[in-house]
Each structure stands twice: as C-alpha cells, then as structure tokens.
Design a protein around this motif. Structure first.
Motif, PDB file in Angstrom:
ATOM      1  N   LEU A  89     -39.490  15.440 -69.020  1.00  0.00           N
ATOM      2  CA  LEU A  89     -38.538  15.509 -70.127  1.00  0.00           C
ATOM      3  C   LEU A  89     -37.692  14.250 -70.066  1.00  0.00           C
ATOM      4  N   THR A  90     -37.631  13.532 -71.173  1.00  0.00           N
ATOM      5  CA  THR A  90     -36.809  12.328 -71.238  1.00  0.00           C
ATOM      6  C   THR A  90     -35.545  12.645 -72.019  1.00  0.00           C
ATOM      7  N   ILE A  91     -34.410  12.226 -71.467  1.00  0.00           N
ATOM      8  CA  ILE A  91     -33.123  12.426 -72.130  1.00  0.00           C
ATOM      9  C   ILE A  91     -32.528  11.052 -72.388  1.00  0.00           C
ATOM     10  N   THR A  92     -32.268  10.756 -73.658  1.00  0.00           N
ATOM     11  CA  THR A  92     -31.715   9.449 -74.011  1.00  0.00           C
ATOM     12  C   THR A  92     -30.267   9.351 -73.534  1.00  0.00           C
ATOM     13  N   PRO A  93     -29.735   8.143 -73.418  1.00  0.00           N
ATOM     14  CA  PRO A  93     -28.340   7.989 -72.999  1.00  0.00           C
ATOM     15  C   PRO A  93     -27.344   8.734 -73.901  1.00  0.00           C
ATOM     16  N   SER A  94     -27.588   8.776 -75.201  1.00  0.00           N
ATOM     17  CA  SER A  94     -26.651   9.481 -76.085  1.00  0.00           C
ATOM     18  C   SER A  94     -26.720  10.991 -75.860  1.00  0.00           C
ATOM     19  N   ALA A  95     -27.899  11.539 -75.613  1.00  0.00           N
ATOM     20  CA  ALA A  95     -28.015  12.969 -75.309  1.00  0.00           C
ATOM     21  C   ALA A  95     -27.398  13.268 -73.952  1.00  0.00           C
ATOM     22  N   GLU A  96     -27.596  12.378 -73.001  1.00  0.00           N
ATOM     23  CA  GLU A  96     -27.012  12.546 -71.668  1.00  0.00           C
ATOM     24  C   GLU A  96     -25.484  12.617 -71.754  1.00  0.00           C
ATOM     25  N   LYS A  97     -24.906  11.716 -72.512  1.00  0.00           N
ATOM     26  CA  LYS A  97     -23.452  11.694 -72.679  1.00  0.00           C
ATOM     27  C   LYS A  97     -22.964  12.984 -73.345  1.00  0.00           C
ATOM     28  N   PHE A  98     -23.679  13.443 -74.365  1.00  0.00           N
ATOM     29  CA  PHE A  98     -23.321  14.678 -75.051  1.00  0.00           C
ATOM     30  C   PHE A  98     -23.368  15.870 -74.093  1.00  0.00           C
ATOM     31  N   ILE A  99     -24.440  15.987 -73.327  1.00  0.00           N
ATOM     32  CA  ILE A  99     -24.583  17.114 -72.393  1.00  0.00           C
ATOM     33  C   ILE A  99     -23.492  17.065 -71.328  1.00  0.00           C
ATOM     34  N   GLN A 100     -23.225  15.892 -70.787  1.00  0.00           N
ATOM     35  CA  GLN A 100     -22.171  15.750 -69.780  1.00  0.00           C
ATOM     36  C   GLN A 100     -20.821  16.201 -70.322  1.00  0.00           C
ATOM     37  N   ARG A 101     -20.492  15.806 -71.545  1.00  0.00           N
ATOM     38  CA  ARG A 101     -19.216  16.203 -72.151  1.00  0.00           C
ATOM     39  C   ARG A 101     -19.149  17.706 -72.388  1.00  0.00           C
ATOM     40  N   MET A 102     -20.251  18.279 -72.876  1.00  0.00           N
ATOM     41  CA  MET A 102     -20.270  19.719 -73.136  1.00  0.00           C
ATOM     42  C   MET A 102     -20.035  20.500 -71.848  1.00  0.00           C
ATOM     43  N   VAL A 103     -20.705  20.105 -70.778  1.00  0.00           N
ATOM     44  CA  VAL A 103     -20.551  20.804 -69.503  1.00  0.00           C
ATOM     45  C   VAL A 103     -19.146  20.600 -68.949  1.00  0.00           C
ATOM     46  N   ARG A 104     -18.657  19.368 -69.004  1.00  0.00           N
ATOM     47  CA  ARG A 104     -17.334  19.061 -68.459  1.00  0.00           C
ATOM     48  C   ARG A 104     -16.235  19.839 -69.173  1.00  0.00           C
ATOM     49  N   PHE A 105     -16.302  19.926 -70.491  1.00  0.00           N
ATOM     50  CA  PHE A 105     -15.243  20.579 -71.254  1.00  0.00           C
ATOM     51  C   PHE A 105     -15.573  22.021 -71.634  1.00  0.00           C
ATOM     52  N   GLY A 106     -16.705  22.536 -71.148  1.00  0.00           N
ATOM     53  CA  GLY A 106     -17.128  23.902 -71.467  1.00  0.00           C
ATOM     54  C   GLY A 106     -16.332  24.985 -70.776  1.00  0.00           C
ATOM     55  N   GLY A 107     -15.566  24.629 -69.738  1.00  0.00           N
ATOM     56  CA  GLY A 107     -14.719  25.599 -69.063  1.00  0.00           C
ATOM     57  C   GLY A 107     -15.455  26.600 -68.196  1.00  0.00           C
ATOM     58  N   ALA A 108     -16.682  26.289 -67.806  1.00  0.00           N
ATOM     59  CA  ALA A 108     -17.465  27.246 -67.019  1.00  0.00           C
ATOM     60  C   ALA A 108     -17.436  26.943 -65.523  1.00  0.00           C
ATOM     61  N   GLY A 109     -16.650  25.978 -65.090  1.00  0.00           N
ATOM     62  CA  GLY A 109     -16.508  25.696 -63.666  1.00  0.00           C
ATOM     63  C   GLY A 109     -17.342  24.530 -63.184  1.00  0.00           C
ATOM     64  N   PRO A 110     -17.145  24.185 -61.906  1.00  0.00           N
ATOM     65  CA  PRO A 110     -17.793  22.990 -61.354  1.00  0.00           C
ATOM     66  C   PRO A 110     -19.308  23.109 -61.180  1.00  0.00           C
ATOM     67  N   ASP A 111     -19.846  24.315 -61.095  1.00  0.00           N
ATOM     68  CA  ASP A 111     -21.285  24.501 -60.920  1.00  0.00           C
ATOM     69  C   ASP A 111     -21.996  24.790 -62.235  1.00  0.00           C
ATOM     70  N   ALA A 112     -21.307  24.588 -63.339  1.00  0.00           N
ATOM     71  CA  ALA A 112     -21.854  24.915 -64.662  1.00  0.00           C
ATOM     72  C   ALA A 112     -23.074  24.069 -64.983  1.00  0.00           C
TER      73      ALA A 112
END
Length: 127
Positions: free
Chosen positions: A3-26
């Motif tokens: 599975l290839t993830i482009t830099p823009s998708a990577e940035k989006f996923i990182q932001r969603m996880v970081r601000f998703g409020g589900a904790g450090p292991d999210a």
C-alpha cells in the motif's frame, strides 16, 4: 503490505490521529469494501485500539487498523488526499480497477480506478 501512501495522505492521517482525541496508541481505522463506480467504497475513524478482527498494519510509519477484507482490497493501491474545489478527502487509486461507466455519476471518480471518501461527517471518537 503493498500500500502506497502519498505525502499529502500521510499528513492528513497524522493530523486526524493526533487531533482525534483517542490517546497516544490511537490508530487510523480504514474499512474498504467493493462498490461504487471506482471499485472501492470506504469509511474511516480514529480508534484508541484495533477492533476485534482488525490487524495493526504499519505503513510508512502510520498505524492503520484494517479488517481482513480491507487488507485484501488495498493491495497495490495508492492512497492520496486531495483538497480541491470539487473534491476533498482520501482518494484511492487502484490500477486493477476500472470504472463501470453505466451510472453516469462518475463525477466523484474522474479517473478510472480512483475513488474517494470525503472528510465531512467523519466520526471522530473523543476520550
């Protein structure tokens, strides 16, 4: 997993996880199923832990929670993120897929084998 993830998708996923409020292991839970003109229909959420039946797959340093069917369907796919006046969300480019062309609603998938999921109405669980 291929599975290839482009830099823009990577940035989006990182932001969603970081601000998703589900904790450090999210992780980013991605459910992909066959359907739509692009060949793929999908939805995602941010989860504190994988759900029963999910595998934890690390792609390019991103923790993804993927059900078995999703892992199979994502083989060989490139995941991108687009934010244009006509489209905003994840886009899946599958070289194996072809558009059906029969429904006349391929506006959301302008390129055969390309499907998307918008970011509006995304369920984000908070702790």
């Amino acid at each position: 997993m291929d599975l290839t993830i482009t830099p823009s998708a990577e940035k989006f996923i990182q932001r969603m996880v970081r601000f998703g409020g589900a904790g450090p292991d999210a992780g980013f839970r991605l459910v992909v199923s066959p359907g739509g003109c692009s060949g793929l229909a999908s939805e995602f959420s941010i989860e504190a832990a994988p759900l029963p039946g999910d595998a934890v797959v690390t792609v390019q340093g991103l923790k993804l929670f993927l059900p078995a069917e999703s892992r199979l369907l994502l083989q060989g796919v490139t995941m991108d993120f687009k934010d244009t006046p006509l489209q905003s969300g994840l886009v899946f480019i599958d070289p194996k897929a072809t558009g059906c062309g029969s429904c006349g609603s391929s506006v959301s998938a302008p390129v055969p084998g390309e499907g998307s999921v918008g970011i509006s109405g995304i369920p984000i669980k908070s702790v």
